[in-house]
Design an enzyme around this catalytic site. Structure first.
Site, mmCIF file in Angstrom:
data_model
loop_
_atom_site.group_PDB
_atom_site.id
_atom_site.type_symbol
_atom_site.label_atom_id
_atom_site.label_comp_id
_atom_site.label_asym_id
_atom_site.label_seq_id
_atom_site.Cartn_x
_atom_site.Cartn_y
_atom_site.Cartn_z
ATOM 1 N N LEU A 14 0.502 -0.960 -0.068
ATOM 2 C CA LEU A 14 -0.170 0.009 -0.104
ATOM 3 C C LEU A 14 0.967 1.607 0.184
ATOM 4 O O LEU A 14 0.766 1.883 1.219
ATOM 5 C CB LEU A 14 -0.946 0.204 1.330
ATOM 6 C CG LEU A 14 -2.007 -0.691 1.016
ATOM 7 C CD1 LEU A 14 -3.357 -0.744 2.028
ATOM 8 C CD2 LEU A 14 -2.820 -0.756 -0.456
ATOM 9 N N HIS A 15 1.718 1.462 -0.939
ATOM 10 C CA HIS A 15 2.203 2.727 -1.428
ATOM 11 C C HIS A 15 1.230 3.648 -1.438
ATOM 12 O O HIS A 15 0.511 3.675 -1.862
ATOM 13 C CB HIS A 15 3.348 2.312 -2.423
ATOM 14 C CG HIS A 15 2.851 1.851 -3.614
ATOM 15 N ND1 HIS A 15 2.571 2.841 -5.006
ATOM 16 C CD2 HIS A 15 2.699 0.997 -3.887
ATOM 17 C CE1 HIS A 15 2.543 2.163 -5.714
ATOM 18 N NE2 HIS A 15 2.637 1.058 -5.338
ATOM 19 N N ALA A 16 1.865 4.838 -2.221
ATOM 20 C CA ALA A 16 0.968 6.238 -2.559
ATOM 21 C C ALA A 16 -0.515 5.947 -3.082
ATOM 22 O O ALA A 16 -1.148 6.204 -3.136
ATOM 23 C CB ALA A 16 1.738 6.947 -2.641
#
Length: 87
Positions: A14-16
């Site tokens: 769950l990066h940007a």
């Protein structure tokens, strides 16, 4: 109250970008939702900073909790979390 444990599908966690999609959907459902990584503390799932700070990677298990008895809320959020947004 409803709770569901979900395994993260995005190849890079769950990066940007996937976090943004997820937190926008949480805001759209209109009920409070929390997310916790493993046995860690739960945070407001509508806060992109709080979600990114959890450091959620591909394959990690997270637990979503909502005060709503409507499991459709968790269905919508689960669909986002299991999808690979990095493909």
């Amino acid at each position: 109250m409803a709770e569901r444990t979900i395994r993260i599908g995005s190849a890079h966690g769950l990066h940007a970008r996937p976090a943004k999609l997820f937190t926008q959907e949480v805001s759209a459902v209109g009920v409070p939702v929390t997310i916790a990584k493993g046995d860690g503390a739960a945070v407001n799932a509508a806060s992109i900073l709080a979600v990114i700070a959890l450091g959620i990677d591909h394959g990690d298990e997270v637990t979503l909790t909502t005060e709503s008895a409507d499991t459709g809320v968790l269905d919508r959020l689960e669909a986002l979390l299991v999808a690979d947004h990095d493909a």
